[in-house]
Design a protein around this motif. Sequence first.
Motif, mmCIF file in Angstrom:
data_model
loop_
_atom_site.group_PDB
_atom_site.id
_atom_site.type_symbol
_atom_site.label_atom_id
_atom_site.label_comp_id
_atom_site.label_asym_id
_atom_site.label_seq_id
_atom_site.Cartn_x
_atom_site.Cartn_y
_atom_site.Cartn_z
ATOM 1 N N THR A 130 2.529 9.127 -0.735
ATOM 2 C CA THR A 130 3.835 9.037 -1.396
ATOM 3 C C THR A 130 4.866 10.022 -0.737
ATOM 4 N N LYS A 147 -1.465 5.405 7.382
ATOM 5 C CA LYS A 147 -0.584 4.936 6.508
ATOM 6 C C LYS A 147 0.164 3.938 6.724
ATOM 7 N N HIS A 150 5.416 0.886 4.428
ATOM 8 C CA HIS A 150 5.472 0.530 2.898
ATOM 9 C C HIS A 150 5.484 -1.016 2.585
ATOM 10 N N PHE A 165 8.172 4.843 -2.562
ATOM 11 C CA PHE A 165 7.318 5.503 -1.215
ATOM 12 C C PHE A 165 5.836 4.975 -1.311
ATOM 13 N N ASP A 166 5.307 5.085 -2.480
ATOM 14 C CA ASP A 166 3.829 4.656 -2.768
ATOM 15 C C ASP A 166 3.257 3.559 -1.555
ATOM 16 N N THR A 167 2.320 4.141 -1.026
ATOM 17 C CA THR A 167 1.724 3.506 0.073
ATOM 18 C C THR A 167 0.064 3.619 0.104
ATOM 19 N N SER A 348 7.735 9.061 5.277
ATOM 20 C CA SER A 348 7.278 8.507 3.890
ATOM 21 C C SER A 348 8.811 7.998 3.561
ATOM 22 N N GLY A 351 9.619 4.715 5.225
ATOM 23 C CA GLY A 351 8.458 3.568 4.973
ATOM 24 C C GLY A 351 7.666 3.165 6.070
ATOM 25 N N ARG A 376 8.926 0.135 11.452
ATOM 26 C CA ARG A 376 8.548 -0.617 10.397
ATOM 27 C C ARG A 376 8.235 -2.119 10.619
#
Length: 411
Positions: A130, A147, A150, A165-167, A348, A351, A376
């Motif tokens: 995050t 990572k 996103h 943000f959670d990835t 983060s 993304g 991205r």
Amino acid sequence: MSHHLRRVAGQDLRFRAFACVGAAGGVADEPTDPVLLGVKDLFDVAGLPTALGTVAVAARIATETAAAVAALQRWGAVVVGKTVTSEFAYYQANMTRNPWNLAYSPGGSSSGSAAAVAAGEVPLAIGTQTNGSVIRPASYCGVVGVKPSHGAIPVDGLFPFAPSFDTVGSFARTVRLAGVAADVMAGGRLGYRETPEQRPPGVRGARLGLVRTGDWSGVTEPMQDLFAGTVALLDGHGAKVEELVTPLCGEEALALHRTISEFEGYRSLRRLGMQRPDLLGAEVAEFIRDAALVSEEVYASALARRRELLAELDAQLAGLDALVTVPAAGEAPLAGDNGDPRFCTRWSLAGTPAVCLPAGFGPAGLPMGIQLVGRRGSDAALLRLAACVEEVLRFARNYERLDAGIVVPAP
């Protein structure tokens, strides 16, 4: 399978990377050649407890398995346990130790996942980011951390902290395994799984943006030296390196991330129906007090400003293959301190996909990494480039020392 569990449990007496060790059922319970998998204790795995790294909420036995984990099970991975996380995937340090020196931190919040891979307990583990919870522990523990962009990997069956943000991310000792695992969890949408060997011929010609950000004064001298040496190495192999200042390099990006995280995280924690808030760690308790003050108007304004900055960043990255920056200020801090995530925060917020590669060691004998950041949606291209950089760095030979059990014991 039982012999794998016994080995992991025995090894883990030193590293404390697992919250629980135990097999989970799935589509691929007993494949011929299993890939042993550690799963951060934010994901549901049917038959295993989900505790979220806290005692403020009662642990529960999951009845279903998170989508990302189930995808890996169908691919042939076998879950051997739940890895330790910081409380609710926030800042608080935990019991896990850095396999290179047990007096030091593995970072967080995906502490157990990074440490379990570094220690050779499992070849593959998954975590979440995050803020800096995949890339920073990967740097501290000397492993590859991936990572993805996103939203590339489903988060069903995963405790949500800040959905903006959670990835879901992956840890392994090689880019290939970490990248393939990420693509498996993404259902092939990253475009890497089917053709992991279709890489450019080395780093020659790669267009790299060298980013220091406004936090460079907080980077330790050994990390600055490692970074400069790595950039020179890539330049010597034919990469085209240029200095770059992005729209996210200043303090504004950090403040936007904090505002959005606080607004969303506060609401995620409230939905848990916390039975014993008096048992919360100091960091989470402070977070809740501060986050309760963030208004919807301030949150909406932060989201709007974030969109503006990302449009500028997208335009700036269009002519580059990747950014090169640091993943952390330096070596891991002493146990009890997860370190500062700010060297990951901006990416983060954006993304963007990021990969941490172990690159060398600092004066305490602990590993340090470099971070590659892509546009991205450019995950496959970034992973292929990362595999080329990995070959240039030649860090893998250092795992022999860990596998031989040569680590510094805890005091």
